[in-house]
Design a protein around this motif. Sequence first.
Motif, PDB file in Angstrom:
ATOM      1  N   ARG A 165       3.296  26.472   5.340  1.00  0.00           N
ATOM      2  CA  ARG A 165       1.816  26.333   4.664  1.00  0.00           C
ATOM      3  C   ARG A 165       0.719  25.832   5.678  1.00  0.00           C
ATOM      4  N   TRP A 166       1.243  24.806   6.412  1.00  0.00           N
ATOM      5  CA  TRP A 166       0.221  24.238   7.328  1.00  0.00           C
ATOM      6  C   TRP A 166       0.970  23.408   8.762  1.00  0.00           C
ATOM      7  N   SER A 167       0.225  23.479   9.616  1.00  0.00           N
ATOM      8  CA  SER A 167       0.930  22.584  11.072  1.00  0.00           C
ATOM      9  C   SER A 167      -0.284  21.720  11.145  1.00  0.00           C
ATOM     10  N   ALA A 168       0.260  20.687  11.719  1.00  0.00           N
ATOM     11  CA  ALA A 168      -1.044  19.719  12.005  1.00  0.00           C
ATOM     12  C   ALA A 168      -0.254  18.940  13.559  1.00  0.00           C
ATOM     13  N   TYR A 169      -1.280  18.585  14.562  1.00  0.00           N
ATOM     14  CA  TYR A 169      -0.928  18.034  15.695  1.00  0.00           C
ATOM     15  C   TYR A 169      -1.178  16.839  15.433  1.00  0.00           C
ATOM     16  N   VAL A 170      -0.191  15.869  16.082  1.00  0.00           N
ATOM     17  CA  VAL A 170      -0.240  14.522  15.816  1.00  0.00           C
ATOM     18  C   VAL A 170       0.052  13.786  17.478  1.00  0.00           C
ATOM     19  N   GLY A 171      -0.273  14.333  18.353  1.00  0.00           N
ATOM     20  CA  GLY A 171      -0.301  13.811  19.687  1.00  0.00           C
ATOM     21  C   GLY A 171       0.777  13.641  20.486  1.00  0.00           C
ATOM     22  N   ASP A 172       1.812  13.629  20.009  1.00  0.00           N
ATOM     23  CA  ASP A 172       3.192  13.478  20.616  1.00  0.00           C
ATOM     24  C   ASP A 172       4.349  13.619  19.643  1.00  0.00           C
ATOM     25  N   ARG A 173       5.581  13.041  20.320  1.00  0.00           N
ATOM     26  CA  ARG A 173       6.903  13.260  19.305  1.00  0.00           C
ATOM     27  C   ARG A 173       6.883  12.615  18.098  1.00  0.00           C
ATOM     28  N   VAL A 174       7.398  13.023  16.996  1.00  0.00           N
ATOM     29  CA  VAL A 174       7.780  12.347  15.673  1.00  0.00           C
ATOM     30  C   VAL A 174       9.287  12.437  15.698  1.00  0.00           C
ATOM     31  N   ILE A 175       9.587  10.944  15.666  1.00  0.00           N
ATOM     32  CA  ILE A 175      11.062  10.839  15.751  1.00  0.00           C
ATOM     33  C   ILE A 175      11.512   9.685  14.325  1.00  0.00           C
ATOM     34  N   GLY A 176      10.326   9.372  13.748  1.00  0.00           N
ATOM     35  CA  GLY A 176      10.657   8.472  12.555  1.00  0.00           C
ATOM     36  C   GLY A 176      10.407   9.157  11.227  1.00  0.00           C
ATOM     37  N   SER A 177      10.331   8.463  10.460  1.00  0.00           N
ATOM     38  CA  SER A 177      10.338   8.952   8.872  1.00  0.00           C
ATOM     39  C   SER A 177       8.954   9.554   8.582  1.00  0.00           C
ATOM     40  N   ILE A 178       8.820  10.603   7.918  1.00  0.00           N
ATOM     41  CA  ILE A 178       7.584  11.057   7.257  1.00  0.00           C
ATOM     42  C   ILE A 178       7.668  10.724   5.713  1.00  0.00           C
ATOM     43  N   THR A 179       6.403  10.131   5.053  1.00  0.00           N
ATOM     44  CA  THR A 179       5.949   9.637   3.967  1.00  0.00           C
ATOM     45  C   THR A 179       5.311  10.557   3.129  1.00  0.00           C
ATOM     46  N   ALA A 180       5.553  10.947   1.926  1.00  0.00           N
ATOM     47  CA  ALA A 180       4.529  11.894   1.067  1.00  0.00           C
ATOM     48  C   ALA A 180       3.889  11.033   0.048  1.00  0.00           C
ATOM     49  N   THR A 181       2.762  10.840  -0.108  1.00  0.00           N
ATOM     50  CA  THR A 181       1.963  10.098  -1.357  1.00  0.00           C
ATOM     51  C   THR A 181       1.259  11.247  -2.254  1.00  0.00           C
ATOM     52  N   ALA A 182       0.794  10.741  -3.089  1.00  0.00           N
ATOM     53  CA  ALA A 182      -0.324  11.603  -4.074  1.00  0.00           C
ATOM     54  C   ALA A 182      -1.203  12.481  -3.327  1.00  0.00           C
ATOM     55  N   ASP A 183      -1.721  12.103  -2.098  1.00  0.00           N
ATOM     56  CA  ASP A 183      -2.616  12.754  -1.423  1.00  0.00           C
ATOM     57  C   ASP A 183      -2.514  12.867  -0.083  1.00  0.00           C
ATOM     58  N   TYR A 185       4.604   9.132  18.509  1.00  0.00           N
ATOM     59  CA  TYR A 185       4.962   8.497  20.204  1.00  0.00           C
ATOM     60  C   TYR A 185       3.593   8.222  21.016  1.00  0.00           C
ATOM     61  N   ASP A 186       2.452   8.675  20.386  1.00  0.00           N
ATOM     62  CA  ASP A 186       1.310   8.479  21.013  1.00  0.00           C
ATOM     63  C   ASP A 186       0.586   6.951  20.610  1.00  0.00           C
ATOM     64  N   THR A 187       1.337   6.370  19.882  1.00  0.00           N
ATOM     65  CA  THR A 187       0.927   4.886  19.322  1.00  0.00           C
ATOM     66  C   THR A 187       0.063   5.080  18.166  1.00  0.00           C
ATOM     67  N   ASN A 188       0.067   6.135  17.519  1.00  0.00           N
ATOM     68  CA  ASN A 188      -0.608   6.131  16.407  1.00  0.00           C
ATOM     69  C   ASN A 188       0.067   6.449  15.082  1.00  0.00           C
ATOM     70  N   LEU A 189      -0.549   5.984  13.967  1.00  0.00           N
ATOM     71  CA  LEU A 189      -0.109   6.379  12.744  1.00  0.00           C
ATOM     72  C   LEU A 189      -1.151   7.226  12.052  1.00  0.00           C
ATOM     73  N   TYR A 190      -0.666   8.486  11.679  1.00  0.00           N
ATOM     74  CA  TYR A 190      -1.606   9.384  11.060  1.00  0.00           C
ATOM     75  C   TYR A 190      -1.620   9.413   9.431  1.00  0.00           C
ATOM     76  N   ALA A 191      -2.726   9.612   8.987  1.00  0.00           N
ATOM     77  CA  ALA A 191      -2.924  10.118   7.628  1.00  0.00           C
ATOM     78  C   ALA A 191      -3.470  11.559   7.475  1.00  0.00           C
ATOM     79  N   LEU A 192      -2.674  12.379   6.934  1.00  0.00           N
ATOM     80  CA  LEU A 192      -2.820  13.796   6.848  1.00  0.00           C
ATOM     81  C   LEU A 192      -2.973  14.288   5.490  1.00  0.00           C
ATOM     82  N   VAL A 225       5.059   4.558  17.252  1.00  0.00           N
ATOM     83  CA  VAL A 225       5.254   4.326  15.908  1.00  0.00           C
ATOM     84  C   VAL A 225       6.628   5.250  15.392  1.00  0.00           C
ATOM     85  N   THR A 226       7.679   4.534  14.962  1.00  0.00           N
ATOM     86  CA  THR A 226       8.784   5.350  14.857  1.00  0.00           C
ATOM     87  C   THR A 226       9.662   4.801  13.456  1.00  0.00           C
TER      88      THR A 226
END
Length: 477
Positions: free
Chosen positions: A384-402, A409-416, A433-434
């Motif tokens: 459906r879509w793909s989003a760049y988040v700076g570096d590797r993702v090895i932790g948990s992804i969380t889905a909320t209402a929006d 691994y780039d030390t950021n927490l992203y809200a997409l 952030v893992t």
Amino acid sequence: MSEEAADRRDETSDREGEIADGPRFSRRQLLCTAGTAGMVGLAGCSGRPYRSRPECSPITAAMNTDGYVPLPADDDISMFRRGLRRYGYYPNETVPSSVRVDWSFPVNGIGHTAAKSTPRPTPDGETILIAGDTGTIHAVRPTGERRWTLETGAGRSLGFHGTPAIVGDTAYIGGYDGELYAIDIPSGTIVWHTRLREFGGSIAIGSSPAYIDGNLYLVAEYKNPAKGALWEVDAETGTPTWSDDRIWGMPHPSPAIDCEAGKLVTGSNDGVVYCWEFPSLEFAWSFQAGGEGGPDGKPMADGRFNLGAQIKGTIPVYDGAAFVGSWDGRFYRLDLEDGSEEWSFDTGDIVMSNPAIDPDQGIVYVGGDDHHVRALDAATGDERWSAYVGDRVIGSITATADTILVGSYDTNLYALDRATGDRRWRVNNRGHVTSGAIPHDGRLYYAERGIFSNYYDEDEETVLEERGHAYCLVPDE
């Protein structure tokens, strides 16, 4: 393959090739003699003792209600990825358009690349439990006021990486010392904890327990040879009541349970998905992901072990299927009935994060070493879509209402944006952030890895520069 990915692959091989001191026994010999009280029944061990099967009918009934229900649906139960099916889905929580750090404090200081423990609010939200990789458990109020701090024996090793399962006033968590702990939340004291012999000499419990009807389900790791076992434990007493040691390759994922389909699944570093009937716990099937084969192209010990196919992420179960990320660079949908592959998506790089599932829209969100998060149609695997988040993702992804929340691994927490993948905001932190990011009552909780220098340099001493912190974000108004 990236240099860091190769290093992590070497790290896995080195760890799983460790040799224990003393006489050697097969894993089956060790586990068959583990239960000193005669309570443990193993696959291949004669005379399985009586075990009371958990009751699934209330959970199955709750699944037939309209809308998403985290299971179990009890108001006093909370666990990793928000329930037995491990969706990581919070449809009633919204994420602010902008945020600021309300408080933070240091919790992690071990140079282990595994994802860090995710903060877990109690069901009433009045206490947040944060387990650190130094073996310390912290209990704080939403405002950051400390309730208590508990030092445990897990500090002798790599501390905690799993997330507590909370049932009423008790939290259950396994440590990298190979022991399982029950913690009284009001007082911060240990109710009980298992000893190594009770899990057959386990060297680590990195998985987060699943809880149902008085029973805990978790996987433990062993070495010499590198193996694992699925365990059932009486939550009241800590007594193991059943186990199956057929797993190879030191498993990390947390078990997922689908009461409607009657299946329990987990994966391991051998690149295999293992599935049992539930609640009978008769073995159902296995699925082997791709990879390069074992050392020198040979299987490891007498089990299957495909280097490059490791399954480290927890496997959510939804719509009669299991959703699996592998180090072979693919993300799979497997039929829960027989383990057959229904589709796979090629990400082009290692996938080791815990995916999130939106069961209302039928979308699965997955991140990987290709520095992207993807929204895939759960039925077809279409992107459906793909989003760049700076570096590797090895932790948990969380889905909320929006929003989709993901650490990088780039030390950021992203809200997409959940519908488009567009970035809503990002918060820069100290270390990788893992952990997962958990929304509760307008606040977001998560944790990061410590900051190290020379971590991937074999010729230099690795130095901890700063402890990794736990964070609470609030709306920036």
